[in-house]
Design a protein around this motif. Structure first.
Motif, PDB file in Angstrom:
ATOM      1  N   GLU A 384       0.813  -1.213   0.000  1.00 11.93           N
ATOM      2  CA  GLU A 384       0.000   0.000   0.000  1.00 11.93           C
ATOM      3  C   GLU A 384       0.843   1.258   0.000  1.00 11.93           C
ATOM      4  N   ASP A 385       2.034   1.195   0.593  1.00 10.20           N
ATOM      5  CA  ASP A 385       2.888   2.383   0.634  1.00 10.20           C
ATOM      6  C   ASP A 385       3.622   2.621  -0.678  1.00 10.20           C
ATOM      7  N   GLY A 386       3.269   1.871  -1.735  1.00 15.94           N
ATOM      8  CA  GLY A 386       3.892   2.043  -3.044  1.00 15.94           C
ATOM      9  C   GLY A 386       5.188   1.286  -3.220  1.00 15.94           C
ATOM     10  N   SER A 387       5.579   0.472  -2.280  1.00 14.98           N
ATOM     11  CA  SER A 387       6.850  -0.242  -2.359  1.00 14.98           C
ATOM     12  C   SER A 387       6.677  -1.633  -2.948  1.00 14.98           C
ATOM     13  N   LEU A 388       7.798  -2.168  -3.453  1.00 16.21           N
ATOM     14  CA  LEU A 388       7.899  -3.561  -3.882  1.00 16.21           C
ATOM     15  C   LEU A 388       8.851  -4.255  -2.928  1.00 16.21           C
ATOM     16  N   GLN A 389       8.409  -5.382  -2.353  1.00 21.85           N
ATOM     17  CA  GLN A 389       9.223  -6.098  -1.390  1.00 21.85           C
ATOM     18  C   GLN A 389       9.365  -7.548  -1.846  1.00 21.85           C
ATOM     19  N   LEU A 390      10.620  -8.010  -1.889  1.00 18.92           N
ATOM     20  CA  LEU A 390      10.943  -9.324  -2.424  1.00 18.92           C
ATOM     21  C   LEU A 390      11.672 -10.132  -1.364  1.00 18.92           C
ATOM     22  N   TRP A 391      11.296 -11.420  -1.241  1.00 22.41           N
ATOM     23  CA  TRP A 391      11.934 -12.349  -0.317  1.00 22.41           C
ATOM     24  C   TRP A 391      12.462 -13.544  -1.095  1.00 22.41           C
ATOM     25  N   GLN A 392      13.609 -14.069  -0.661  1.00 16.01           N
ATOM     26  CA  GLN A 392      14.074 -15.342  -1.186  1.00 16.01           C
ATOM     27  C   GLN A 392      13.304 -16.461  -0.502  1.00 16.01           C
ATOM     28  N   ASN A 393      12.844 -17.430  -1.285  1.00 18.42           N
ATOM     29  CA  ASN A 393      12.028 -18.516  -0.761  1.00 18.42           C
ATOM     30  C   ASN A 393      12.931 -19.549  -0.087  1.00 18.42           C
ATOM     31  N   ARG A 394      12.949 -19.510   1.246  1.00 15.38           N
ATOM     32  CA  ARG A 394      13.770 -20.436   2.016  1.00 15.38           C
ATOM     33  C   ARG A 394      12.994 -20.886   3.242  1.00 15.38           C
ATOM     34  N   ASN A 395      13.664 -21.596   4.143  1.00 15.26           N
ATOM     35  CA  ASN A 395      12.974 -22.170   5.298  1.00 15.26           C
ATOM     36  C   ASN A 395      12.660 -21.134   6.366  1.00 15.26           C
ATOM     37  N   THR A 396      13.449 -20.095   6.470  1.00 22.53           N
ATOM     38  CA  THR A 396      13.207 -19.037   7.454  1.00 22.53           C
ATOM     39  C   THR A 396      13.111 -17.701   6.732  1.00 22.53           C
ATOM     40  N   PHE A 397      12.222 -16.849   7.227  1.00 21.61           N
ATOM     41  CA  PHE A 397      12.006 -15.544   6.604  1.00 21.61           C
ATOM     42  C   PHE A 397      12.149 -14.465   7.668  1.00 21.61           C
ATOM     43  N   GLN A 398      12.880 -13.438   7.313  1.00 23.11           N
ATOM     44  CA  GLN A 398      13.003 -12.266   8.176  1.00 23.11           C
ATOM     45  C   GLN A 398      12.427 -11.080   7.411  1.00 23.11           C
ATOM     46  N   LYS A 399      13.100  -9.973   7.399  1.00 22.15           N
ATOM     47  CA  LYS A 399      12.645  -8.836   6.613  1.00 22.15           C
ATOM     48  C   LYS A 399      12.936  -9.073   5.132  1.00 22.15           C
ATOM     49  N   ALA A 400      12.369  -8.253   4.290  1.00 28.69           N
ATOM     50  CA  ALA A 400      12.501  -8.437   2.845  1.00 28.69           C
ATOM     51  C   ALA A 400      13.958  -8.327   2.419  1.00 28.69           C
ATOM     52  N   ASP A 401      14.377  -9.213   1.502  1.00 33.16           N
ATOM     53  CA  ASP A 401      15.745  -9.166   0.992  1.00 33.16           C
ATOM     54  C   ASP A 401      15.963  -7.982   0.061  1.00 33.16           C
ATOM     55  N   VAL A 402      14.950  -7.636  -0.716  1.00 33.38           N
ATOM     56  CA  VAL A 402      15.036  -6.475  -1.621  1.00 33.38           C
ATOM     57  C   VAL A 402      13.782  -5.642  -1.412  1.00 33.38           C
TER      58      VAL A 402
END
Length: 708
Positions: A384-402
């Protein structure tokens, strides 16, 4: 011998169809003639040269640009130089021959006109001495001769085809030229991109905007979702020219359908609606499982088992049939595993991972769309804030990688995100009427921005062609403010190639299936437009276009009463194979197999459960039938006081003759208050307390009583 049946040995030497009269074969052009689309002449791009051909006497240049860094052409350009002429090239040569023949005819007509003019001139010279000067002055005769000479000079100097005589004819020729140019451009796009847009079939069934499309991997079964709260299932192999769906499902009552997605095997499909719970169905539309709903009163989304707000999107993993993702307005993208152990009374599916989207201040922001990369290694989300957020698909997730901040205007509702197969380039379709392409290795600014692409529908999509040579997106406009179009952009040169008018309303969802090579478009006019080309496409719309439904015959009619079987009365075939937990879930949803809770017992002894009564319950109900709970208990008890005194029935009756009459002495009686005042007035001489703690005062009082 002629009357006898042929032997089996003789019949085996011939095919089964031998001797049968073949039905009337319909040509392909005649079959699809009613579905041919008119050529769009509103947008005519620059002509693209065909491979191996010459335009204007010069060699055709390659559409690929020379790379000055590597100092060589790309492999695709080298491959293109050796492409053989396609059938469309032969058609273009035939058109060139027709044009040459037309030019020759026009030159022949010009020569004939010249000969006729010369013949008229000769006749005029022969008649000139006779007609010259009669009834006219010398000046008038000289003027007439000059005009005739000018006319003949103009006819002699004319070379080439005749000029149009009227302005209307010129306008018609101009329109014809534009149409021819558009057709030639369409043919060139067809050759280069294998673009199937020559024919169109419309699927009607919804009543509102089509907001979701999904086609199984084989390209035989289609799912469409709409704002009318329904999901319709279409089977191309079983459809006829009436183009009707074979099943309609309402996943959640009064909730719009947001996204649909098939599993990699096509055996299950996912549906996301405005509800917080996604659902899974099998290929035939049977409900398999429902995702659990999270606790909306927990602020930290990590500790919730599911979404707490409306869903906005979802997609199945490209290769893993056990994993899919969903996005929601609660600011999360959640990863689900179909093999997880169900939870709760309703055996609902719990989540596996939670991906939390955060804005620049670290607060949660709503997620409007989500997607996997083609190999499933990345997960992308538009926020909603106009951003694009990308995560690498792995077993653990934290904040967005990109994280690409301010990719689009804040609050503009990014409607679609799409990855290229290289996992480096990303497309984003924003609610700020733009389309942008990004390189995640350097995401400080976009590679290219396309403006003036209206986007007024949240589900407006951007997608790629199967070979990733074209970028496709639609334009969605407000009602009665124009028509939406399908825009095509070359992925190499990043220039607009063409645009196609599809309907009189917005173009929302776009799906280009690689196996059948057909483009499916969901629009705001409640239709699904299927674009195809009989020479390039396979199956899909070509299976049901022109196929007539079976006509009913007199033998098909049935008489008498026909038993009606309700769905709840029929047992499923796989009930025996299902687990006991699944069978309990189905029995609970079945209004016939599930039993109504027993009613509460009315009257005395209430609160008991109806059913077989015990002996105590029987005695209580038989002895005390009247309801005494609404009367005064004291009044009811005193009703029996006089009878109990006159005729005692219990303990007192046994002692009436042996028990002496009690006599009470009230002469030395002191009440408790006087005793307390007397004891509190004096102090103990031993401990000095008004209330003796050493027991001296008690001993003195006991001695006094003993003396008295």
């Amino acid at each position: 011998m002629s009357d006898e049946e042929p032997s089996d040995e003789l019949r085996a030497q011939f095919p089964m169809s031998f001797g049968k009269q073949a039905g009337k074969k319909v040509e392909t052009n005649e079959l699809h003639a009613g579905f041919k689309r008119p050529t769009d002449s509103g947008f005519v791009p620059k002509p693209l040269p065909l491979p191996g051909r010459r335009l204007g006497g010069k060699p055709a240049s390659s559409p690929f640009q020379f790379n000055f860094e590597t100092k060589k052409l790309p492999d695709a350009a080298v491959e293109e130089q050796v492409i053989k002429p396609s059938p469309s090239d032969a058609a273009r040569e035939a058109e060139a021959r027709k044009e040459a023949e037309a030019m020759a005819r026009m030159q022949l007509e010009s020569q004939q006109k010249k000969a006729e003019g010369a013949q008229k001139e000769q006749q005029r010279k022969e008649k000139k001495p006779v007609s010259k000067g009669k009834g006219k002055g010398k000046r008038a005769v000289d003027q007439e001769e000059e005009e005739e000479d000018d006319d003949m000079t103009d006819e002699d100097d004319f070379v080439g085809p005749p000029m149009p005589m009227e302005a209307e004819g010129a306008e018609e020729d101009e329109e014809t030229d534009m149409q021819n140019e558009a057709e030639s451009t369409q043919n060139m796009l067809k050759v280069k991109y294998r673009l199937p847009v020559t024919h169109e079939a419309e699927l009607k069934g919804h009543s509102k905007t089509v907001t979701a499309l999904a086609l199984d991997p084989s390209g035989s079964r289609l799912l469409t979702g709409s704002n009318d709260y329904t999901v319709k299932m279409w089977d191309f192999a079983g459809m006829h020219s009436d183009m009707r769906s074979f099943r309609s499902i309402e996943p959640h009552e009064n909730h719009q359908v947001q996204a649909l997605s098939f599993s990699p095997t096509g055996a299950e499909w996912l549906v996301c609606t405005g509800n917080a719970q996604a659902k899974l169905y099998d290929r035939d539309g049977k409900d398999i499982m429902t995702c659990v709903k999270g606790d909306m009163y927990i602020s930290d989304m990590t500790f919730t088992k599911g979404h707490t707000h409306s869903l906005t999107g979802g997609q199945w993993h490209p290769s893993n049939r056990e994993q899919f993702i969903t996005s929601s307005l609660d600011g999360t993208v959640r990863v689900w595993d179909t093999t997880a152990k169900p939870v709760g009374v309703d055996f609902e599916l719990p989540q596996k991972h939670v991906l939390k989207a955060r804005n620049g201040r670290g607060l949660k922001t709503a997620v409007y769309c989500c997607c996997y990369s083609p190999d499933g290694s990345y997960i992308g989300a538009g926020c909603e804030d106009g951003s694009l957020q990308l995560w690498q698909n792995r077993n653990t997730f934290q904040k967005a990688d990109v994280t690409i901040r301010e990719a689009h205007r804040v609050g503009s509702e990014t409607s679609s995100v799409k990855f290229f197969s290289d996992n480096r380039r990303v497309l984003s379709r924003g609610g700020d009427d733009t389309l942008k392409i990004w390189d995640i290795r350097n995401a400080s600014r976009p590679i290219k921005v396309w403006d003036d692409l209206p986007n007024h529908v949240l589900q407006t999509e951007v997608t790629l062609s199967p070979d990733e040579q074209l970028i496709l997106t639609g334009t969605s406009v407000k009602k009665n403010e124009g028509n939406g179009v399908l825009v095509m952009i070359d992925a190499e040169s990043l220039e607009k190639v063409s645009q196609i008018g599809v309907s009189d309303s917005s173009v929302v969802r776009i799906l280009w299936h690689p196996k059948i090579n057909q483009i499916l478009i969901g629009s705001a006019d409640a239709k699904v437009h299927m674009l195809y080309d009989p020479t390039l496409s396979d199956k899909g719309a070509m299976l049901f276009v022109g196929r007539k439904s079976r006509q009913k015959r007199e033998e098909d009619l049935q008489f008498g009463s026909i038993p009606i079987m309700l769905p709840n009365e029929m047992d499923y075939v796989d009930d025996d194979d299902a687990s006991s937990a699944r069978q309990r879930v189905r029995a609970r949803k079945d209004p016939i197999r599930s039993k109504k809770p027993p009613l509460q017992v009315q009257g005395p002894g209430g609160g008991k459960v109806a059913g077989p009564r015990s002996m105590t319950q029987f005695i209580m109900q038989e002895m005390y039938r009247q309801d005494i709970g609404v009367e005064d208990a004291r009044a009811e008890f005193l009703k029996h006081a006089k009878a109990a005194e006159e005729n005692p029935q219990y303990v007192t009756k046994a002692y009436t003759k042996t028990q002496p009459k009690p006599i009470f002495d009230y002469s030395q009686y002191e009440d408790d208050s006087s005793i307390l005042d007397r004891d509190m007035s004096t102090k103990c001489p031993n401990c000095g307390m008004k209330l003796c703690v050493c027991k001296f005062a008690a001993e003195q009082q006991a001695a006094k009583r003993h003396k008295s």
